[in-house]
Design an enzyme around this catalytic site. Structure first.
Site, short mmCIF file in Angstrom:
data_model
loop_
_atom_site.label_atom_id
_atom_site.label_comp_id
_atom_site.label_asym_id
_atom_site.label_seq_id
_atom_site.Cartn_x
_atom_site.Cartn_y
_atom_site.Cartn_z
N GLN A 148 -1.95 2.54 10.05
CA GLN A 148 -0.67 2.53 9.32
C GLN A 148 0.42 3.30 10.07
O GLN A 148 1.60 3.01 9.92
CB GLN A 148 -0.85 3.16 7.92
CG GLN A 148 -1.64 2.32 6.95
CD GLN A 148 -3.10 2.75 6.92
OE1 GLN A 148 -3.66 3.15 7.93
NE2 GLN A 148 -3.72 2.65 5.76
N ARG A 180 0.87 -1.19 0.00
CA ARG A 180 0.00 0.00 0.00
C ARG A 180 0.90 1.23 0.00
O ARG A 180 2.12 1.11 0.06
CB ARG A 180 -1.02 -0.02 1.15
CG ARG A 180 -0.66 -0.74 2.41
CD ARG A 180 0.43 -0.12 3.21
NE ARG A 180 0.18 1.30 3.44
CZ ARG A 180 1.12 2.19 3.67
NH1 ARG A 180 2.40 1.85 3.71
NH2 ARG A 180 0.84 3.46 3.85
N GLY A 181 0.25 2.40 -0.05
CA GLY A 181 1.03 3.62 -0.23
C GLY A 181 1.10 3.91 -1.73
O GLY A 181 1.42 3.01 -2.52
N ALA A 182 0.81 5.17 -2.10
CA ALA A 182 0.63 5.49 -3.51
C ALA A 182 1.81 5.07 -4.40
O ALA A 182 1.61 4.38 -5.41
CB ALA A 182 0.35 6.99 -3.64
N ARG A 238 -7.68 -0.23 -6.52
CA ARG A 238 -7.87 0.86 -5.55
C ARG A 238 -8.05 2.16 -6.34
O ARG A 238 -7.29 2.42 -7.28
CB ARG A 238 -6.66 0.98 -4.60
CG ARG A 238 -6.51 -0.25 -3.70
CD ARG A 238 -5.58 0.02 -2.54
NE ARG A 238 -6.18 0.91 -1.56
CZ ARG A 238 -5.49 1.47 -0.55
NH1 ARG A 238 -4.20 1.24 -0.41
NH2 ARG A 238 -6.10 2.26 0.31
N ASN A 277 -5.16 12.78 0.82
CA ASN A 277 -4.30 11.84 1.57
C ASN A 277 -5.18 11.09 2.56
O ASN A 277 -6.40 11.29 2.62
CB ASN A 277 -3.17 12.62 2.27
CG ASN A 277 -2.10 11.71 2.85
OD1 ASN A 277 -1.62 10.80 2.16
ND2 ASN A 277 -1.74 11.88 4.10
N LYS A 278 -4.57 10.23 3.34
CA LYS A 278 -5.28 9.37 4.28
C LYS A 278 -6.27 10.15 5.13
O LYS A 278 -5.98 11.26 5.58
CB LYS A 278 -4.24 8.66 5.14
CG LYS A 278 -4.78 7.70 6.17
CD LYS A 278 -5.69 6.63 5.60
CE LYS A 278 -5.08 5.82 4.48
NZ LYS A 278 -6.05 4.90 3.84
N ASP A 331 -1.87 10.91 -1.91
CA ASP A 331 -2.27 9.90 -2.89
C ASP A 331 -2.63 10.53 -4.22
O ASP A 331 -2.57 9.88 -5.27
CB ASP A 331 -3.45 9.09 -2.35
CG ASP A 331 -2.98 8.19 -1.23
OD1 ASP A 331 -2.88 8.68 -0.08
OD2 ASP A 331 -2.66 7.02 -1.50
O1 MRU Z 1 -4.47 3.35 2.33
P1 MRU Z 1 -2.97 3.50 2.22
O2 MRU Z 1 -2.23 2.89 3.36
O3 MRU Z 1 -2.46 3.03 0.87
O4 MRU Z 1 -2.75 5.07 2.28
C1 MRU Z 1 -1.45 5.59 2.23
C2 MRU Z 1 -1.41 7.06 2.39
O5 MRU Z 1 -2.41 7.71 2.55
C3 MRU Z 1 -0.08 7.72 2.24
O6 MRU Z 1 -0.01 8.87 3.02
C4 MRU Z 1 0.07 8.11 0.76
O7 MRU Z 1 -0.09 7.00 -0.06
C5 MRU Z 1 1.36 8.75 0.49
S1 MRU Z 1 2.57 7.48 0.40
C6 MRU Z 1 4.10 7.97 0.22
#
Ligand code: MRU
Length: 372
Positions: free
Chosen positions: A201, A53-55, A90, A252-253, A242
């Protein structure tokens, strides 16, 4: 980054030269396990179920997913099928669409017989590029932390949300790259890590990676950020993204927006580490145009963790039957963002600043309208 003294990335080609290895992030922080992706479905499942996970890492995993698919069949129809399977995993992080667009751009002009090798090559190059982008953001973000260190005694206190660390990328991280760079440069830093309910996370991943790398940090519950800022305990906020729009709105999250509001109210600088693959130049209005992922109710109703007996257990935290809502991301309007830390420098979160820094990515109005 280092895990128990060993250099580690989040994704790499297996020794057989065909499968792809990733750190299984569902198992962290209580177990460090490697997951092997052997085909397109493995890659799609790993993204959908958040083993990765993470963009940025979602994008690189998708690129390798295309390579795994090309190893089985490399016709135009196979390529289209692989891309449509992966794009459905996603919806919010634009890196996924960016990576698949990039793979199509590289593979479509080639004879199908050459596509498998080219796909592996391009996915590996994308992983290397991601490392370079993060290092560049670390370089520019380091200046911000160094300047903050010069204005005070003691460590620079940085609050971050979710995991925009190396686990969310290939290495270094986006929001954490300046932090690691400062730590390496001997600038004292301390990180407040939001737990980031519902999937935690922050508590599970950011705390783990900062701890493994020896960066001082404190895990805090999501609601404490405003209090910390009111009491002068946060020098700056750095988060990831993201999807950032052409006008600088940042998705973002979930919970990031509240931190930005608290930062604005308390005069705390709010920075977003935004590598260019996370910027969507086809849209302007984050609230109207970014699809916000809604995830399953069980992420809210249940939690899992380590029991005193050393086993992993899952417990329910809500009364049975209570309805649940689970938006995974929110949008922070550009006017709450102090600066975007990009691989080309720290920019104002405005359309002219982004267009000047990334002229090759600016889209003519006609293409923007076509995509909408
Ligand atoms: O749902 P996730 O864990 O994929 O969300 C991740 C985030 O929101 C991060 O802050 C974002 O992807 C930036 S990652 C460098």
């Amino acid at each position: 980054m280092r895990v128990d003294g060993k250099q580690q990335r989040t994704i790499w080609l297996a020794e057989d030269g065909a499968s792809v290895c990733v750190i299984d992030q569902v198992r962290l922080p209580h177990a460090f396990e490697i997951l092997t992706l052997r085909n397109l479905d493995d890659a799609a499942r790993a993204i959908r179920d958040m083993h990765v996970r993470g963009a940025p890492l979602i994008g690189v995993t998708a690129a390798y997913g295309v390579a795994l698919a090309m190893a089985v069949g490399a016709s135009n129809a196979d390529l289209a099928q692989a891309c449509s399977t992966l794009i459905a995993t996603r919806p919010t992080a634009v890196n996924l669409a960016w990576a698949l667009g990039d793979m199509r751009h590289h593979l479509l002009p080639l004879d199908p017989a050459r596509r498998k090798a080219a796909a592996y090559q391009r996915a590996a190059a994308m992983a290397e590029e991601d490392v370079a982008l993060c290092q560049a953001m670390g370089h520019f973000g380091l200046d911000l932390i160094r300047a903050a260190a010069g204005r005070k005694a003691g460590p620079v206190n940085i609050l971050t949300h979710c995991n925009a660390g190396w686990l969310a990328c290939v290495d270094w991280g986006t929001a954490t790259a300046p932090i690691y760079a400062a730590h390496e440069a001997g600038i004292p830093v301390h990180v407040y890590v939001d737990e980031t309910r519902p999937r935690n996370q922050g508590a599970a991943l950011t705390a783990w990676e900062l701890g493994r790398h020896g960066v001082p940090h404190t895990v805090v519950v999501d609601n404490v950020g405003g209090h910390l800022m009111q009491h002068g305990m946060v020098d700056m906020v750095i988060v990831g993204t993201d999807r950032t729009t052409a006008s600088g709105d940042v998705c973002n999250k979930i919970g990031t927006y509240l931190k930005a509001l608290a930062a604005k109210a308390n005069g705390v600088p709010f920075y977003v580490a935004a590598p260019s693959p996370s910027i969507d130049f086809a849209i302007d209005d984050g609230c109207a145009d970014i699809p916000i992922e809604q995830r399953g109710a069980e992420e809210v109703t249940h939690m899992s963790g380590l029991t005193d007996a050393g086993t992993i257990a899952r417990i329910q935290v809500t009364p049975p039957g209570s309805p649940v809502m689970n938006f995974a991301f929110d949008v922070t309007p550009a006017d709450l963002v102090t600066g975007l830390i990009t691989e080309r420098g720290v920019l104002a979160a405005t359309k002219p600043a982004l267009a000047a820094a990334f002229p090759e990515r600016v889209m003519p109005e006609a293409r923007v309208a076509a995509r909408a």
